[in-house]
Design a protein around this motif. Structure first.
Motif, PDB file in Angstrom:
ATOM      1  N   GLN A  28     -25.243   5.220  26.954  1.00 47.63           N
ATOM      2  CA  GLN A  28     -26.166   6.349  27.047  1.00 47.63           C
ATOM      3  C   GLN A  28     -25.420   7.670  26.887  1.00 47.63           C
ATOM      4  O   GLN A  28     -25.891   8.574  26.198  1.00 47.63           O
ATOM      5  N   SER A  29     -24.255   7.784  27.496  1.00 50.61           N
ATOM      6  CA  SER A  29     -23.492   9.039  27.386  1.00 50.61           C
ATOM      7  C   SER A  29     -22.980   9.253  25.961  1.00 50.61           C
ATOM      8  O   SER A  29     -22.903  10.395  25.496  1.00 50.61           O
ATOM      9  N   GLN A  30     -22.646   8.176  25.263  1.00 47.24           N
ATOM     10  CA  GLN A  30     -22.214   8.319  23.871  1.00 47.24           C
ATOM     11  C   GLN A  30     -23.375   8.766  22.990  1.00 47.24           C
ATOM     12  O   GLN A  30     -23.200   9.616  22.109  1.00 47.24           O
ATOM     13  N   TRP A  31     -24.570   8.207  23.228  1.00 48.70           N
ATOM     14  CA  TRP A  31     -25.734   8.655  22.471  1.00 48.70           C
ATOM     15  C   TRP A  31     -26.045  10.121  22.770  1.00 48.70           C
ATOM     16  O   TRP A  31     -26.390  10.885  21.872  1.00 48.70           O
ATOM     17  N   GLN A  32     -25.922  10.512  24.040  1.00 47.90           N
ATOM     18  CA  GLN A  32     -26.180  11.905  24.402  1.00 47.90           C
ATOM     19  C   GLN A  32     -25.211  12.830  23.674  1.00 47.90           C
ATOM     20  O   GLN A  32     -25.598  13.883  23.173  1.00 47.90           O
ATOM     21  N   ALA A  33     -23.944  12.419  23.587  1.00 43.54           N
ATOM     22  CA  ALA A  33     -22.943  13.235  22.884  1.00 43.54           C
ATOM     23  C   ALA A  33     -23.289  13.348  21.401  1.00 43.54           C
ATOM     24  O   ALA A  33     -23.171  14.433  20.808  1.00 43.54           O
ATOM     25  N   LEU A  34     -23.727  12.256  20.801  1.00 38.27           N
ATOM     26  CA  LEU A  34     -24.097  12.290  19.380  1.00 38.27           C
ATOM     27  C   LEU A  34     -25.314  13.182  19.146  1.00 38.27           C
ATOM     28  O   LEU A  34     -25.357  13.959  18.191  1.00 38.27           O
ATOM     29  N   ILE A  35     -26.301  13.077  20.019  1.00 35.29           N
ATOM     30  CA  ILE A  35     -27.520  13.895  19.876  1.00 35.29           C
ATOM     31  C   ILE A  35     -27.179  15.372  20.029  1.00 35.29           C
ATOM     32  O   ILE A  35     -27.643  16.220  19.262  1.00 35.29           O
ATOM     33  N   GLN A  45     -31.227  15.443  10.951  1.00 39.81           N
ATOM     34  CA  GLN A  45     -31.020  14.179  11.662  1.00 39.81           C
ATOM     35  C   GLN A  45     -30.707  13.058  10.674  1.00 39.81           C
ATOM     36  O   GLN A  45     -29.832  12.227  10.915  1.00 39.81           O
ATOM     37  N   SER A  46     -31.404  13.056   9.554  1.00 37.28           N
ATOM     38  CA  SER A  46     -31.192  12.035   8.542  1.00 37.28           C
ATOM     39  C   SER A  46     -29.772  12.125   7.965  1.00 37.28           C
ATOM     40  O   SER A  46     -29.080  11.109   7.842  1.00 37.28           O
ATOM     41  N   GLU A  47     -29.352  13.330   7.620  1.00 41.30           N
ATOM     42  CA  GLU A  47     -27.996  13.518   7.081  1.00 41.30           C
ATOM     43  C   GLU A  47     -26.935  13.151   8.116  1.00 41.30           C
ATOM     44  O   GLU A  47     -25.934  12.513   7.792  1.00 41.30           O
ATOM     45  N   PHE A  48     -27.163  13.555   9.355  1.00 39.07           N
ATOM     46  CA  PHE A  48     -26.212  13.277  10.425  1.00 39.07           C
ATOM     47  C   PHE A  48     -26.045  11.759  10.611  1.00 39.07           C
ATOM     48  O   PHE A  48     -24.935  11.247  10.678  1.00 39.07           O
ATOM     49  N   CYS A  49     -27.172  11.052  10.684  1.00 41.72           N
ATOM     50  CA  CYS A  49     -27.113   9.599  10.885  1.00 41.72           C
ATOM     51  C   CYS A  49     -26.421   8.912   9.716  1.00 41.72           C
ATOM     52  O   CYS A  49     -25.632   7.989   9.917  1.00 41.72           O
ATOM     53  N   LYS A  52     -22.694   9.374   9.995  1.00 42.86           N
ATOM     54  CA  LYS A  52     -22.094   8.670  11.127  1.00 42.86           C
ATOM     55  C   LYS A  52     -22.306   7.159  11.062  1.00 42.86           C
ATOM     56  O   LYS A  52     -21.818   6.438  11.927  1.00 42.86           O
ATOM     57  N   GLY A  53     -23.083   6.708  10.089  1.00 41.55           N
ATOM     58  CA  GLY A  53     -23.357   5.281   9.982  1.00 41.55           C
ATOM     59  C   GLY A  53     -24.329   4.792  11.041  1.00 41.55           C
ATOM     60  O   GLY A  53     -24.241   3.650  11.488  1.00 41.55           O
ATOM     61  N   LEU A  54     -25.256   5.657  11.448  1.00 43.80           N
ATOM     62  CA  LEU A  54     -26.236   5.319  12.479  1.00 43.80           C
ATOM     63  C   LEU A  54     -27.582   5.004  11.846  1.00 43.80           C
ATOM     64  O   LEU A  54     -27.927   5.546  10.791  1.00 43.80           O
ATOM     65  N   CYS A  55     -28.348   4.183  12.516  1.00 39.90           N
ATOM     66  CA  CYS A  55     -29.718   3.908  12.107  1.00 39.90           C
ATOM     67  C   CYS A  55     -30.578   5.082  12.580  1.00 39.90           C
ATOM     68  O   CYS A  55     -30.563   5.429  13.770  1.00 39.90           O
TER      69      CYS A  55
END
Length: 111
Positions: A28-35, A45-49, A52-55
């Motif tokens: 959860q803390s890693q997701w918070q840092a990414l957000i 958001q689309s470019e960021f993901c 970073k290789g995120l869905c």
């Protein structure tokens, strides 16, 4: 077999591969840092993901989940409805039911 590139944001302790060669789930803390990183940057958001290789759908889900956890739960006071007190007893209700059945049978019920 092609080599898979590890996304730049994943640090070595996160990339401890499982048997299927996928990185471990993010906390959860890693997701918070990414957000937070995405919100402070200029990329959509689309470019960021993508970078970073995120869905993108997973990113949206975590953003919604973390945004809702920041808000205190609204505690709505129960609503009460005052019912009138009958000063006199209600009159007895009567009813008649008549049911016509096949074969010229009539069933009548009365109260």
């Amino acid at each position: 077999m092609t080599a898979h590139a590890t996304p730049a944001f994943i640090v070595p302790e996160i990339t401890m591969a499982t048997e299927t060669n996928r990185p471990k789930r993010l906390s959860q803390s890693q997701w918070q840092a990414l957000i937070t990183e995405q919100q402070n940057g200029t990329a959509t958001q689309s470019e960021f993901c993508r970078s970073k290789g995120l869905c993108l759908a997973t990113f949206y889900n975590w953003k919604k989940k973390l945004n809702n956890s920041d808000k205190p739960a609204e505690q709505k006071a129960p609503e009460f409805i005052e019912l009138p007190v009958a000063s006199e007893p209600l009159p007895r209700q009567t009813w008649d039911i008549e049911l016509e059945l096949p074969g010229n049978v009539i069933l009548r019920m009365r109260q």
